[in-house]
Design a protein around this motif. Structure first.
Motif, PDB file in Angstrom:
ATOM      1  N   ASP A  49      42.199  39.716  21.799  1.00  0.00           N
ATOM      2  CA  ASP A  49      40.852  39.318  22.249  1.00  0.00           C
ATOM      3  C   ASP A  49      40.926  38.613  23.605  1.00  0.00           C
ATOM      4  OD1 ASP A  49      39.914  40.335  19.909  1.00  0.00           O
ATOM      5  OD2 ASP A  49      39.301  38.433  19.019  1.00  0.00           O
ATOM      6  N   ALA A  50      41.875  37.677  23.715  1.00  0.00           N
ATOM      7  CA  ALA A  50      41.977  36.880  24.942  1.00  0.00           C
ATOM      8  C   ALA A  50      42.347  37.757  26.136  1.00  0.00           C
ATOM      9  CB  ALA A  50      43.017  35.774  24.752  1.00  0.00           C
ATOM     10  N   VAL A  51      43.367  38.572  25.975  1.00  0.00           N
ATOM     11  CA  VAL A  51      43.847  39.371  27.117  1.00  0.00           C
ATOM     12  C   VAL A  51      42.794  40.393  27.544  1.00  0.00           C
ATOM     13  CG1 VAL A  51      45.552  41.078  27.827  1.00  0.00           C
ATOM     14  CG2 VAL A  51      46.288  39.033  26.609  1.00  0.00           C
ATOM     15  N   GLU A  52      42.184  41.061  26.568  1.00  0.00           N
ATOM     16  CA  GLU A  52      41.178  42.074  26.934  1.00  0.00           C
ATOM     17  C   GLU A  52      39.998  41.421  27.658  1.00  0.00           C
ATOM     18  OE1 GLU A  52      39.964  44.909  24.076  1.00  0.00           O
ATOM     19  OE2 GLU A  52      41.997  45.638  23.716  1.00  0.00           O
ATOM     20  N   ASP A  53      39.623  40.222  27.199  1.00  0.00           N
ATOM     21  CA  ASP A  53      38.502  39.541  27.837  1.00  0.00           C
ATOM     22  C   ASP A  53      38.882  39.052  29.240  1.00  0.00           C
ATOM     23  OD1 ASP A  53      35.795  38.787  27.630  1.00  0.00           O
ATOM     24  OD2 ASP A  53      36.390  36.698  27.342  1.00  0.00           O
ATOM     25  N   MET A  54      40.112  38.559  29.375  1.00  0.00           N
ATOM     26  CA  MET A  54      40.571  38.118  30.711  1.00  0.00           C
ATOM     27  C   MET A  54      40.563  39.292  31.687  1.00  0.00           C
ATOM     28  SD  MET A  54      43.900  35.731  30.168  1.00  0.00           S
ATOM     29  CE  MET A  54      43.948  34.451  28.927  1.00  0.00           C
ATOM     30  N   LEU A  55      41.074  40.439  31.235  1.00  0.00           N
ATOM     31  CA  LEU A  55      41.143  41.607  32.120  1.00  0.00           C
ATOM     32  C   LEU A  55      39.744  42.124  32.450  1.00  0.00           C
ATOM     33  CD1 LEU A  55      44.136  43.586  30.521  1.00  0.00           C
ATOM     34  CD2 LEU A  55      44.159  42.269  32.632  1.00  0.00           C
ATOM     35  N   ALA A  56      38.899  42.207  31.421  1.00  0.00           N
ATOM     36  CA  ALA A  56      37.557  42.770  31.640  1.00  0.00           C
ATOM     37  C   ALA A  56      36.700  41.854  32.502  1.00  0.00           C
ATOM     38  CB  ALA A  56      36.878  43.006  30.289  1.00  0.00           C
ATOM     39  N   SER A  57      36.901  40.533  32.382  1.00  0.00           N
ATOM     40  CA  SER A  57      36.065  39.590  33.136  1.00  0.00           C
ATOM     41  C   SER A  57      36.468  39.525  34.609  1.00  0.00           C
ATOM     42  CB  SER A  57      36.180  38.193  32.525  1.00  0.00           C
ATOM     43  OG  SER A  57      37.475  37.670  32.742  1.00  0.00           O
ATOM     44  N   GLY A  58      37.662  39.992  34.929  1.00  0.00           N
ATOM     45  CA  GLY A  58      38.125  39.916  36.321  1.00  0.00           C
ATOM     46  C   GLY A  58      38.720  38.558  36.663  1.00  0.00           C
TER      47      GLY A  58
END
Lengths: 200, 130
Positions: A49-58
């Protein structure tokens, strides 16, 4: 005497037959029972969850180009379990490194460097035993841009004849230049099970 | 008769020596959405979108979003496997399935972001957790 020995042997044989055999579990195909405590699947979910959100948020896109340098700060374990928070942070570090956007420094840490060899290798300066052209020069270490910190919380509740255990994995990514948290995330992990289950 | 037998043996021998067929381009055979029959019975995937999120370095990250509508209370597990342009898998954080619960009539939307910009395609697998 003989009868007793036969009965005991037969009993042991039956019990051994009933016991589940020791076996390997493949994390990619694990449908096994859920524990009330935090297990590897919970850390994997929180890290994903954390990594995908970090990547998607830029948030981990370095506007100056290149990779950000991250340091792992304190991840507080506020649960009733003994948790090595590296179980969580290592997954995040590996994924961010693979993404090509973030590299983690092991030369700095709240309780000293994660890898003390970075400093130890520099103590070889002035040693006549070492070819000085192979010793690390001064001013080559890279300072971190980002800091990963967080907290793992646990709350227990009685729900009828069951108990509910809530875990909250909270993470912040702080930009060290400004002190601002440029990304924050929380993954709740809620489990409900028998009262007899132990959560520590 | 002898010559026919000899020719047949020769052809068989050559066939045995022939190099294996190339397996480099099986991309067309891979389904983007793979839903197990047990899941189809109680849920329906009503939407599946994909987009590429632009990155400052000119690259972009593949992101998908899908919607699942439940006909009855349902438990499902889902996983996205990412592939690069050559069809090789791009590793993500973990390998496990993500669990989700749906109430009757509920539609839930799920998102997944590729772990690297080199991911160009994906396979979404929905199954029923045992």
């Amino acid at each position: 005497m003989l009868i007793r020995a036969v009965v005991i042997t037969a009993g042991l044989a039956v019990l051994a037959g009933c016991a589940a055999p020791t076996r390997y579990i493949d994390p990619a195909a694990d449908d096994g029972p859920v524990a009330m405590t935090m297990d590897y699947r919970d850390f994997e979910k929180a890290a994903t969850d954390a990594v995908e959100d970090m990547l998607a948020s830029g948030a981990v896109n370095n506007p100056n180009g290149g990779r950000y340098i991250m340091v792992v700060s304190r991840i507080t374990n506020d649960t009733m379990q003994r948790i090595d928070t590296d179980q969580l942070t290592k997954k995040i570090r590996v994924a961010l490194l693979r993404s090509g956007k973030v590299v983690t420094t092991t030369a700095v840490g709240l309780n000293g460097a994660e890898d003390e060899m970075t400093q130890k290798a520099r103590e070889l300066r002035e040693s006549e035993e070492f070819d000085q052209s192979t010793v690390q020069s001064k001013g080559t270490l890279q300072a971190p841009d980002l800091s990963l910190s967080g907290k793992i919380l646990q709350r227990n509740h009685k729900v009828g004849k069951e108990q509910q255990v809530e875990y909250y994995i909270q993470l912040s990514l702080t930009e060290l230049a400004s002190g601002l948290a440029i990304w924050e995330g929380e993954t709740p992990i809620i489990k409900r099970g028998p009262n007899k289950s132990v959560t520590w | 008769m002898k010559s026919v037998l000899f020719a047949s043996l020769l052809v068989l021998g050559l066939a045995g020596c022939a190099s294996q067929p190339e397996v480099s381009n099986l991309l067309a055979d891979r389904q983007e959405l793979k839903v197990d029959p047990e899941v189809i019975y109680i849920t329906a995937v009503t939407e599946l979108f994909e987009e590429r999120i632009p990155q400052p370095d000119g690259e972009s990250l593949l992101q998908i979003q899908f919607a699942v509508e439940a006909r009855s209370d349902a438990e499902l597990a889902w996983k996205v496997t990412w592939f690069d342009a050559k069809g090789m898998t791009v590793p993500g954080v973990g390998e496990g399935y993500r669990k989700a619960s749906l109430l009757t009539g509920q539609t839930r939307y799920f998102k997944a972001t590729a772990p690297h910009s080199r991911a160009t395609s994906y396979q979404l697998h929905l199954r029923e957790p045992k």
